[in-house]
Design a protein around this motif. Structure first.
Motif, PDB file in Angstrom:
ATOM      1  N   UNK A  99      38.870  40.363  24.145  1.00 54.80           N
ATOM      2  CA  UNK A  99      38.727  41.812  24.085  1.00 54.80           C
ATOM      3  C   UNK A  99      37.396  42.268  23.501  1.00 54.80           C
ATOM      4  N   UNK A 100      36.757  41.419  22.691  1.00 51.21           N
ATOM      5  CA  UNK A 100      35.458  41.768  22.115  1.00 51.21           C
ATOM      6  C   UNK A 100      34.440  40.659  22.372  1.00 51.21           C
ATOM      7  N   UNK A 101      34.640  39.905  23.443  1.00 50.97           N
ATOM      8  CA  UNK A 101      33.794  38.741  23.720  1.00 50.97           C
ATOM      9  C   UNK A 101      32.564  39.119  24.541  1.00 50.97           C
ATOM     10  N   UNK A 102      31.419  38.608  24.125  1.00 47.84           N
ATOM     11  CA  UNK A 102      30.234  38.725  24.948  1.00 47.84           C
ATOM     12  C   UNK A 102      30.354  37.760  26.126  1.00 47.84           C
ATOM     13  N   UNK A 126      41.552  57.525  27.057  1.00 47.75           N
ATOM     14  CA  UNK A 126      41.844  57.693  28.477  1.00 47.75           C
ATOM     15  C   UNK A 126      42.108  56.384  29.212  1.00 47.75           C
ATOM     16  N   UNK A 127      41.596  55.282  28.688  1.00 44.55           N
ATOM     17  CA  UNK A 127      41.877  53.979  29.272  1.00 44.55           C
ATOM     18  C   UNK A 127      42.211  52.989  28.158  1.00 44.55           C
ATOM     19  N   UNK A 128      43.010  52.002  28.501  1.00 46.58           N
ATOM     20  CA  UNK A 128      43.406  50.991  27.519  1.00 46.58           C
ATOM     21  C   UNK A 128      42.204  50.152  27.096  1.00 46.58           C
ATOM     22  N   UNK A 129      41.371  49.764  28.072  1.00 50.21           N
ATOM     23  CA  UNK A 129      40.155  49.004  27.836  1.00 50.21           C
ATOM     24  C   UNK A 129      39.067  49.546  28.750  1.00 50.21           C
ATOM     25  N   UNK A 130      37.868  49.011  28.627  1.00 49.36           N
ATOM     26  CA  UNK A 130      36.782  49.362  29.535  1.00 49.36           C
ATOM     27  C   UNK A 130      36.554  48.180  30.471  1.00 49.36           C
ATOM     28  N   UNK A 131      36.858  48.377  31.746  1.00 49.58           N
ATOM     29  CA  UNK A 131      36.703  47.301  32.721  1.00 49.58           C
ATOM     30  C   UNK A 131      35.212  47.102  32.996  1.00 49.58           C
ATOM     31  N   UNK A 132      34.706  45.942  32.641  1.00 46.64           N
ATOM     32  CA  UNK A 132      33.270  45.672  32.730  1.00 46.64           C
ATOM     33  C   UNK A 132      32.935  45.054  34.088  1.00 46.64           C
ATOM     34  N   UNK A 133      32.803  45.898  35.099  1.00 45.73           N
ATOM     35  CA  UNK A 133      32.489  45.398  36.431  1.00 45.73           C
ATOM     36  C   UNK A 133      31.053  44.897  36.532  1.00 45.73           C
ATOM     37  N   UNK A 134      30.190  45.314  35.612  1.00 42.31           N
ATOM     38  CA  UNK A 134      28.821  44.796  35.615  1.00 42.31           C
ATOM     39  C   UNK A 134      28.795  43.305  35.290  1.00 42.31           C
ATOM     40  N   UNK A 183      39.057  41.269  32.246  1.00 44.42           N
ATOM     41  CA  UNK A 183      40.259  42.084  32.104  1.00 44.42           C
ATOM     42  C   UNK A 183      40.034  43.285  31.180  1.00 44.42           C
ATOM     43  N   UNK A 184      38.766  43.665  31.022  1.00 44.62           N
ATOM     44  CA  UNK A 184      38.466  44.819  30.195  1.00 44.62           C
ATOM     45  C   UNK A 184      38.155  44.425  28.760  1.00 44.62           C
ATOM     46  N   UNK A 185      37.237  45.156  28.153  1.00 47.72           N
ATOM     47  CA  UNK A 185      36.866  44.913  26.767  1.00 47.72           C
ATOM     48  C   UNK A 185      37.103  46.181  25.945  1.00 47.72           C
ATOM     49  N   UNK A 186      37.187  46.006  24.632  1.00 49.63           N
ATOM     50  CA  UNK A 186      37.389  47.143  23.735  1.00 49.63           C
ATOM     51  C   UNK A 186      36.067  47.872  23.512  1.00 49.63           C
ATOM     52  N   UNK A 187      36.075  49.187  23.717  1.00 49.03           N
ATOM     53  CA  UNK A 187      34.910  50.005  23.402  1.00 49.03           C
ATOM     54  C   UNK A 187      35.383  51.191  22.566  1.00 49.03           C
ATOM     55  N   UNK A 188      34.503  52.148  22.338  1.00 51.28           N
ATOM     56  CA  UNK A 188      34.841  53.268  21.459  1.00 51.28           C
ATOM     57  C   UNK A 188      35.834  54.238  22.076  1.00 51.28           C
TER      58      UNK A 188
END
Length: 352
Positions: free
Chosen positions: A217-220, A253-261, A244-249
């Motif tokens: 969840x907080x992995x680079x 509105x979303x459970x996690x931030x899906x990092x498609x980049x 599967x998404x990472x934790x952001x601020x």
């Protein structure tokens, strides 16, 4: 460090080169590509003179240092060739990789009972899924939340596999459970919370089933690829990475931030197949279709989508689950995008 052999190098010369390098205290790993054989050198290579290695054989084309800390996971390690992972299911072999059709995994967060898991398996199979996902053991933030049915759920997954012909993906949380889960699962999942459980990664790397490694969840990206390196270094070359998404601020509105980049970044850095989980990545079923399409457009090799027959009554992750009917509507849309992206949609054949 990698040693690139010339095209047409005789097998006896490759073996002789490996034997010579072994006397230097190195462990050569032979990687057979489409055109050339590459020897990956594992061991203390920092002080080695590349010119000295080149003198071992006239069949050596070049000697290159792998710049990334994740050696085996590096795309350079395979001379920029993407790896493929073949998984045998009752309905035939399924291929994961950059040059293969899109693979779909679907199913509930948790295995709740036999009727439910068999129904979902048959429904998602009919729609076009290749694998059934379902948790027997569930890591939960709260100790009071439903933790899964454990070992008894494994037999239910086996029943669903028999009834549908789908391959099974389920999570391993503890090293003592690896063997019994591997008897049922076709792919072993390491969840986000265990991505850096190095003891688990080492042990799961010693078995021969493919491994789905979810991003923490907080992995680079470096953290993630180094976790994959643990599995590869233990001897298992079949690792699939799952964003599967990472934790952001922003968590309103979303459970996690899906990092498609991460998808094009991974494509540049690693040869390993890439899966995207838009269900955990967003946390809401309304956003799963659009993020699934975006993931395919970004170059994902596979998707993992949560499906439940009655999300409002699901024991875990109901809000992010599609109904079977919604999944039925989504699959043709995904197939069109996959074809546009050159991923030629491949449906599983139905069991007789």
């Amino acid at each position: 460090m990698i040693v690139v052999m010339k095209v047409g190098t005789p097998e006896v010369e490759i073996n002789r080169t490996c034997e010579e390098l072994s006397t230097w205290g190195l462990s050569p790993e032979k990687i057979v590509g489409k055109h050339k054989v590459v020897l990956g050198l594992v061991g203390e290579t920092a002080e080695l003179d590349t010119n000295r290695i080149e003198e071992i054989s006239p069949w050596i084309e070049s000697v290159l240092r792998v710049e990334r800390p994740f050696k085996r996971a590096s795309r350079q390690y395979r001379q920029n060739e993407a790896s493929e992972i073949v998984v045998s299911t009752p309905n035939g072999d399924v291929y994961f990789g950059e040059h293969h059709p899109l693979v779909i995994t679907a199913g509930p967060c948790s295995v709740e009972n036999e009727e439910m898991i068999v129904e979902v398996a048959q429904r998602v199979k009919a729609a076009g899924a290749h694998f059934l996902r379902g948790g027997a053991y569930k890591p939960r933030t709260s100790p009071y939340a439903f933790q899964g049915h454990g070992e008894s759920a494994l037999s239910l997954l086996a029943t669903a596999r028999e009834a549908s012909g789908l391959g099974i993906i389920t999570e391993v949380m503890d090293t003592p459970d690896i063997e019994k889960i591997a008897e049922v699962a076709d792919i072993l999942q390491v969840g986000a919370r265990n991505m850096q459980n190095f003891s688990l990664l080492k042990q799961i790397g010693k078995q021969n089933k493919p491994v789905l490694l979810k991003r923490g969840m907080a992995a680079s990206i470096d953290d993630w690829l180094m976790a994959a390196e643990y599995i590869l270094a233990a001897g298992n070359p079949n690792v699939i990475l799952c964003e599967r998404g990472i934790r952001t601020f922003d968590r309103e509105y979303t459970r996690n931030t899906l990092d498609l980049s991460a998808i094009p970044v991974l494509r540049k850095l690693t040869h390993l197949p890439i899966m995207v989980d838009p269900s955990h990545g967003t946390g809401w079923s309304d956003y799963v279709p659009s993020m699934s399409k975006a993931a395919i457009s970004s170059g994902a090799d596979a998707l993992m989508i949560e499906v439940h027959p009655n999300p409002k009554k699901a024991l875990s992750d109901g809000p992010q689950s599609l109904t079977p009917e919604q999944f039925d509507q989504l699959i043709p849309e995904l197939a069109k995008i996959a074809e546009v992206m050159g991923r030629s949609w491949q449906r599983q054949t139905v069991l007789a």
